[in-house]
Design a protein around this motif. Structure first.
Motif, PDB file in Angstrom:
ATOM      1  N   LEU A  81       0.804  -1.259  -0.076  1.00 28.05           N
ATOM      2  CA  LEU A  81      -0.537   0.396  -0.377  1.00 28.05           C
ATOM      3  C   LEU A  81       0.938   0.636   0.219  1.00 28.05           C
ATOM      4  CD1 LEU A  81      -2.286  -0.859   2.375  1.00 28.05           C
ATOM      5  CD2 LEU A  81      -2.879  -0.751   0.657  1.00 28.05           C
ATOM      6  N   MET A  82       2.152   1.151   0.631  1.00 22.81           N
ATOM      7  CA  MET A  82       3.106   1.878   0.283  1.00 22.81           C
ATOM      8  C   MET A  82       3.981   2.621  -1.054  1.00 22.81           C
ATOM      9  SD  MET A  82       4.746   1.028   4.524  1.00 22.81           S
ATOM     10  CE  MET A  82       3.218   0.660   5.450  1.00 22.81           C
ATOM     11  N   VAL A  83       3.849   1.649  -1.693  1.00 18.25           N
ATOM     12  CA  VAL A  83       4.388   1.946  -2.934  1.00 18.25           C
ATOM     13  C   VAL A  83       2.998   2.568  -3.979  1.00 18.25           C
ATOM     14  CG1 VAL A  83       5.512   0.616  -4.792  1.00 18.25           C
ATOM     15  CG2 VAL A  83       5.484  -0.142  -2.746  1.00 18.25           C
ATOM     16  N   PRO A  84       3.708   3.931  -4.447  1.00 24.04           N
ATOM     17  CA  PRO A  84       2.513   4.481  -5.170  1.00 24.04           C
ATOM     18  C   PRO A  84       2.896   3.515  -6.515  1.00 24.04           C
ATOM     19  CG  PRO A  84       4.436   5.872  -4.573  1.00 24.04           C
ATOM     20  CD  PRO A  84       4.803   4.384  -4.231  1.00 24.04           C
ATOM     21  N   THR A  85       1.594   3.468  -7.118  1.00 22.00           N
ATOM     22  CA  THR A  85       1.014   2.692  -8.397  1.00 22.00           C
ATOM     23  C   THR A  85       2.082   3.728  -9.497  1.00 22.00           C
ATOM     24  OG1 THR A  85      -1.138   3.146  -7.737  1.00 22.00           O
ATOM     25  CG2 THR A  85      -1.361   2.987 -10.082  1.00 22.00           C
ATOM     26  N   GLU A  86       2.389   4.235 -10.163  1.00 29.05           N
ATOM     27  CA  GLU A  86       3.239   4.642 -10.592  1.00 29.05           C
ATOM     28  C   GLU A  86       4.715   4.383 -11.397  1.00 29.05           C
ATOM     29  OE1 GLU A  86       0.179   7.684  -9.984  1.00 29.05           O
ATOM     30  OE2 GLU A  86       1.450   7.266  -8.682  1.00 29.05           O
ATOM     31  N   MET A  87       4.943   3.880  -9.742  1.00 28.67           N
ATOM     32  CA  MET A  87       5.357   2.822 -10.209  1.00 28.67           C
ATOM     33  C   MET A  87       6.540   1.526  -9.961  1.00 28.67           C
ATOM     34  SD  MET A  87       7.742   5.071  -6.622  1.00 28.67           S
ATOM     35  CE  MET A  87       9.613   3.559  -6.577  1.00 28.67           C
ATOM     36  N   LEU A  88       4.689   1.315 -10.414  1.00 29.42           N
ATOM     37  CA  LEU A  88       4.718  -0.357 -10.349  1.00 29.42           C
ATOM     38  C   LEU A  88       4.126  -0.374 -11.803  1.00 29.42           C
ATOM     39  CD1 LEU A  88       2.320  -1.147  -7.460  1.00 29.42           C
ATOM     40  CD2 LEU A  88       4.366  -1.631  -7.851  1.00 29.42           C
ATOM     41  N   ILE A  89       4.058   1.182 -12.950  1.00 26.25           N
ATOM     42  CA  ILE A  89       3.829   1.004 -13.958  1.00 26.25           C
ATOM     43  C   ILE A  89       4.938  -0.055 -14.388  1.00 26.25           C
ATOM     44  CG2 ILE A  89       3.586   2.013 -16.739  1.00 26.25           C
ATOM     45  CD1 ILE A  89       0.929   2.083 -14.065  1.00 26.25           C
ATOM     46  N   ILE A  90       6.137   0.518 -14.554  1.00 30.67           N
ATOM     47  CA  ILE A  90       7.073  -0.472 -15.552  1.00 30.67           C
ATOM     48  C   ILE A  90       7.110  -1.692 -15.406  1.00 30.67           C
ATOM     49  CG2 ILE A  90       9.674  -0.157 -15.382  1.00 30.67           C
ATOM     50  CD1 ILE A  90       9.844   2.449 -14.915  1.00 30.67           C
ATOM     51  N   PRO A  91       7.256  -2.418 -13.992  1.00 33.80           N
ATOM     52  CA  PRO A  91       7.329  -3.641 -13.297  1.00 33.80           C
ATOM     53  C   PRO A  91       6.433  -4.280 -14.383  1.00 33.80           C
ATOM     54  CG  PRO A  91       7.837  -2.542 -11.221  1.00 33.80           C
ATOM     55  CD  PRO A  91       7.688  -1.611 -12.448  1.00 33.80           C
TER      56      PRO A  91
END
Length: 269
Positions: free
Chosen positions: A109-119
């Motif tokens: 929950l602490m990871v912004p969605t934008e940072m997950l886009i690349i993975p």
């Protein structure tokens, strides 16, 4: 004293008018002819449904609408089943590493969605999921928030109730579906509503992973429609936006009681 009593209602009315005005203007514009859209009257002088007929016949709007329905329904069903099941297991079963697993789930929950886009995109490319329904679906099939919410509610179920069912000979699946789930139904309803709304309105990830126009979801399709086919035809853009909010309004009208109760209980937890 009378003014002090009326003041909250007056403020609510003013706030409601401010919030509803853009929506009313959108619906009004969708019922106007092209030459009347810049008429400042809220009520159309000559209301017409020609805009709705045109957008449904001359664009892929119906296809985009069905794509959004498919994505929102599948992700909602998946989240309700898996998040409720995981929350139940973490809350009611003792096993090594339970706390660590729960903390790891919360950390997502602490990871912004934008940072997950690349993975997500790298995974989609590796497995050939780009430009497919599965590529749009897989990031939302389970959520850390849903697991956290359901775990908090499952903890409130008395262990004696579950143990009594085991003594009576019920298996764990029956205990989960027939005893645990009915006890937390308000939380399940609220989670389902929030999940459906968020996936219906999702824009960034479907925009990135989908290339074919026929696989676009409604928000992405409307974006391309307003900047391409419709250009500055605001009557058609407002018509598409009006149709897109109909499912959300229906969900709110039908499940308003669960939304309010779910929000209240979520705050308490």
């Amino acid at each position: 004293m009378r003014f002090r009593r009326l003041l909250p209602y007056l403020l609510l009315i003013i706030g409601s008018v401010i919030m509803l005005f853009p929506f009313i203007w959108m619906v009004s514009t969708s019922l106007k002819a092209p030459l009347d859209i810049f008429n400042l009257s809220i009520i159309p002088e000559n209301p017409t449904l020609a805009n709705y007929i045109k957008i449904l016949e001359e664009s892929m709007f119906i296809k985009w609408f069905m794509n959004s329905i498919i994505v929102a329904l599948i992700t909602t069903i998946s989240v309700l089943f898996f998040d409720t099941l995981v929350g139940y297991i973490i809350a009611k079963f003792s096993f090594v590493g339970r706390t660590v697993i729960f903390i790891l789930i919360l950390s997502t929950l602490m990871v912004p969605t934008e940072m997950l886009i690349i993975p997500w995109y790298m995974m989609s490319s590796e497995f050939g999921w780009t430009d497919t329904y599965w590529g749009v679906l897989f990031p939302g099939l389970m959520t850390g928030f849903g697991v956290f919410l359901m775990r908090q509610f499952m903890e409130q179920i008395p262990d004696d109730l579950l143990n009594a069912a085991r003594v009576d000979g019920m298996n764990e699946y029956a205990i989960f579906f027939k005893i645990a789930v009915p006890q937390v139904w308000p939380a399940i309803s609220a989670l389902g509503i929030f999940t459906f709304l968020s996936n219906w309105n999702a824009f960034l990830w479907p925009l990135i992973v989908i290339e074919s126009p026929s696989l676009r979801t409604l928000p992405v399709g409307l974006s391309f429609f307003s900047s391409g086919e419709a250009e500055s035809q605001w009557h058609l853009i407002m018509t598409g936006a009006t149709i897109s909010v109909i499912p959300l309004i229906l969900v709110f009208i039908l499940l308003q009681r669960h939304i309010i109760k779910g929000i209240t209980l979520t705050g308490m937890k």
